[in-house]
Design a protein around this motif. Structure first.
Motif, short mmCIF file in Angstrom:
data_model
loop_
_atom_site.label_atom_id
_atom_site.label_comp_id
_atom_site.label_asym_id
_atom_site.label_seq_id
_atom_site.Cartn_x
_atom_site.Cartn_y
_atom_site.Cartn_z
N LEU A 95 0.83 -1.21 0.00
CA LEU A 95 0.00 0.00 0.00
C LEU A 95 0.87 1.27 0.00
O LEU A 95 0.52 2.27 -0.64
CB LEU A 95 -0.95 -0.02 1.19
CG LEU A 95 -1.95 -1.19 1.20
CD1 LEU A 95 -2.63 -1.29 2.55
CD2 LEU A 95 -2.96 -1.05 0.08
N GLN A 96 1.99 1.23 0.70
CA GLN A 96 2.91 2.38 0.69
C GLN A 96 3.44 2.63 -0.71
O GLN A 96 3.55 3.78 -1.15
CB GLN A 96 4.06 2.14 1.67
CG GLN A 96 3.64 2.24 3.13
CD GLN A 96 4.74 1.80 4.08
OE1 GLN A 96 5.37 0.76 3.88
NE2 GLN A 96 4.97 2.58 5.14
N ALA A 97 3.76 1.58 -1.45
CA ALA A 97 4.25 1.73 -2.82
C ALA A 97 3.18 2.32 -3.73
O ALA A 97 3.50 2.95 -4.75
CB ALA A 97 4.71 0.38 -3.35
N LEU A 98 1.92 2.13 -3.37
CA LEU A 98 0.81 2.62 -4.19
C LEU A 98 0.33 4.01 -3.78
O LEU A 98 -0.63 4.53 -4.34
CB LEU A 98 -0.36 1.63 -4.12
CG LEU A 98 -0.05 0.21 -4.62
CD1 LEU A 98 -1.26 -0.70 -4.44
CD2 LEU A 98 0.39 0.23 -6.09
N GLY A 99 1.02 4.59 -2.80
CA GLY A 99 0.73 5.98 -2.43
C GLY A 99 0.05 6.19 -1.11
O GLY A 99 -0.14 7.35 -0.69
N PHE A 134 1.00 5.91 5.91
CA PHE A 134 0.60 5.50 7.25
C PHE A 134 1.44 6.32 8.23
O PHE A 134 2.67 6.18 8.28
CB PHE A 134 0.81 4.01 7.42
CG PHE A 134 -0.06 3.19 6.50
CD1 PHE A 134 -1.33 2.77 6.91
CD2 PHE A 134 0.36 2.88 5.21
CE1 PHE A 134 -2.14 2.04 6.07
CE2 PHE A 134 -0.46 2.15 4.36
CZ PHE A 134 -1.72 1.74 4.78
N LEU A 135 0.77 7.17 9.00
CA LEU A 135 1.45 8.20 9.77
C LEU A 135 1.44 7.89 11.27
O LEU A 135 0.46 7.37 11.80
CB LEU A 135 0.79 9.55 9.53
CG LEU A 135 0.63 9.97 8.05
CD1 LEU A 135 -0.10 11.29 7.96
CD2 LEU A 135 1.97 10.03 7.35
N ASP A 136 2.53 8.26 11.93
CA ASP A 136 2.60 8.09 13.38
C ASP A 136 2.04 9.33 14.07
O ASP A 136 1.49 10.23 13.43
CB ASP A 136 4.04 7.79 13.81
CG ASP A 136 5.01 8.92 13.50
OD1 ASP A 136 4.57 10.07 13.29
OD2 ASP A 136 6.24 8.65 13.46
N LYS A 137 2.22 9.40 15.36
CA LYS A 137 1.65 10.52 16.14
C LYS A 137 2.26 11.85 15.78
O LYS A 137 1.66 12.91 16.03
CB LYS A 137 1.83 10.24 17.63
CG LYS A 137 3.28 10.15 18.08
CD LYS A 137 3.38 9.82 19.56
CE LYS A 137 4.84 9.73 20.01
NZ LYS A 137 4.94 9.39 21.45
N ASN A 138 3.44 11.83 15.15
CA ASN A 138 4.10 13.07 14.72
C ASN A 138 3.83 13.39 13.25
O ASN A 138 4.50 14.25 12.68
CB ASN A 138 5.60 12.97 14.97
CG ASN A 138 5.94 12.80 16.44
OD1 ASN A 138 5.36 13.48 17.29
ND2 ASN A 138 6.85 11.89 16.75
N GLN A 174 4.53 11.61 10.75
CA GLN A 174 5.62 11.10 9.92
C GLN A 174 5.26 9.69 9.46
O GLN A 174 4.60 8.93 10.17
CB GLN A 174 6.93 11.07 10.71
CG GLN A 174 7.39 12.44 11.21
CD GLN A 174 7.68 13.40 10.08
OE1 GLN A 174 8.42 13.08 9.15
NE2 GLN A 174 7.08 14.59 10.16
N GLU A 175 5.71 9.33 8.25
CA GLU A 175 5.44 7.99 7.75
C GLU A 175 6.17 6.96 8.60
O GLU A 175 7.33 7.15 8.99
CB GLU A 175 5.89 7.85 6.30
CG GLU A 175 4.95 8.52 5.31
CD GLU A 175 5.17 8.03 3.89
OE1 GLU A 175 4.86 6.84 3.61
OE2 GLU A 175 5.66 8.82 3.07
#
Length: 378
Positions: A146-150, A153-157, A159-160
């Motif tokens: 899914l990351q490769a497809l755009g 997924f973000l953390d609390k900051n 950031q990916e």
């Protein structure tokens, strides 16, 4: 006389198309005028891509991809002869066989490389995909794909998150603003032969984590990470994947793809049989016999392998099925119940495994000739 020749590959020795050609050659040694049709088959596992490419006169694409540890590699996927379907095996970029024993680590292994194969096919205009899930080294719920497809997924900051199954626990939100626009029109048929759920004692981490290098403590943490991911999906998309049968396949990849893509999950052999229109072929072509085969024919063959699938269809039309294997075990009662007429080993005397693998083509041809002499009629 008309014969359909439809084997799987003989793993480690000969692919399905060449096995079919060897059977055909043996038959034609008896009578060169016998009408034969070759249809390489697969069960959704290893070899499905090449078999479906061969069966449809398709093409192989080789691109720059990433292995489970995100290292650059070359990887293949197939496009069917009509140019409409891409066949992608998870093992090609994300497989356990790509890593040495001391490299196995489902904390950090990723399916990102498989996503790059899908991305390349999407850019070529492909809208239909067959995804084969066997042999993965990952436990990341397909998040790498899914990351490769755009998907981000973000953390609390904001950031990916990093690649790997353990980092699913860090996901706080999902950003879909950069998802490939043509993904919404794509459909994914997923070949999945396991029934494991997403999390818990029968889930991806507990059942498959140890063979991918996870210790007991890591299994517990990975299961927790998958559970957290499922909770985020439930909150963000109102989709419940924790208890879906089959969602735990390939380290939860099936569940992850179900949550974000247009998917349909089928047993591998059933998916392949439908894709090649096997029912229509059998119904319309009036075959007298079907020859099939695979490397090992045993009690497990009846549980969803190529021979089993062929027998079930052929039995509806009372077509005898002859199976040829590198080895054949004694108790094939369930296969006979499914419609198998008889099974034969390619060896007629004691030989080493190495010899059988090296000489598979000639052995298949020789045995096919002798079998056909037994059943042949003008």
């Amino acid at each position: 006389m008309k014969v359909l020749i439809s084997p799987d590959s003989f793993k480690g020795s000969i692919d399905a198309l060449n096995a079919a050609k060897a059977i055909e050659s043996g038959i034609h040694k008896v009578d060169s005028t016998v009408e034969t049709e070759l249809l390489p088959m697969a069960d959704g596992g290893e070899g499905t891509m090449i078999n479906l490419v061969q069966a449809t006169n398709g093409t192989i694409k080789t691109i720059n991809s990433r292995d489970p540890l995100n290292r650059e590699i070359k990887a293949d996927y197939g496009i069917t002869g009509d140019g409409q379907t891409a066949i992608i095996e998870l093992a090609t970029s994300s497989g356990i066989d790509l890593l040495s024993a001391d490299e196995l680590n489902p904390y950090v292994t990723t399916t990102y490389g498989t996503g790059l194969l899908i991305k390349d096919a999407l850019k070529k205009g492909i809208k239909h995909f067959i995804i084969c899930l066997g042999g993965s080294a990952t436990n990341d719920a397909g998040v790498g794909i899914l990351q490769a497809l755009g998907y981000r997924f973000l953390d609390k900051n904001k950031q990916e998150i990093k690649y790997g199954g353990i980092h699913l626990k860090d996901i706080e939100s999902i950003d879909e603003s950069q998802v490939l626009t043509n993904l919404k029109d794509a459909h994914f048929d997923i070949a999945c032969d396991v029934t494991n759920v997403f999390v818990g004692k029968q889930g991806a981490s507990h059942i498959f984590g140890p063979q991918k290098g996870a210790t007991y403590e890591q299994v517990m943490e990975l299961d927790h990470a998958l559970n957290h991911f499922a909770n985020v999906v439930e909150k963000d998309k109102n989709i419940f994947i924790k208890e879906i049968e089959g969602a735990g396949a390939a380290g939860g990849t099936a569940g992850g793809l179900m949550a974000f893509l247009n998917t349909n999950i089928e047993r591998g052999i059933e998916l392949v049989i439908d894709f090649v229109n096997f029912h229509d072929l059998i119904r319309t072509q009036n075959f007298d016999y079907i020859f099939t085969g695979e490397g090992k024919i045993d009690g497990q063959t009846a549980g969803g392998k190529v021979i089993s699938g062929i027998c079930k269809v052929a039995s509806d039309y009372n077509i005898p099925v002859i199976a040829i294997g590198g080895s054949v075990e004694s108790d094939l009662s369930e296969l006979h119940n499914q419609g198998l007429t008889a099974a034969f080993s390619i060896t007629s005397k004691p030989v080493s495994l190495e010899y059988a693998i090296k000489n598979a083509q000639s052995l298949i041809e020789q045995q096919s000739e002798q079998i056909f002499r037994l059943i042949y009629r003008k």
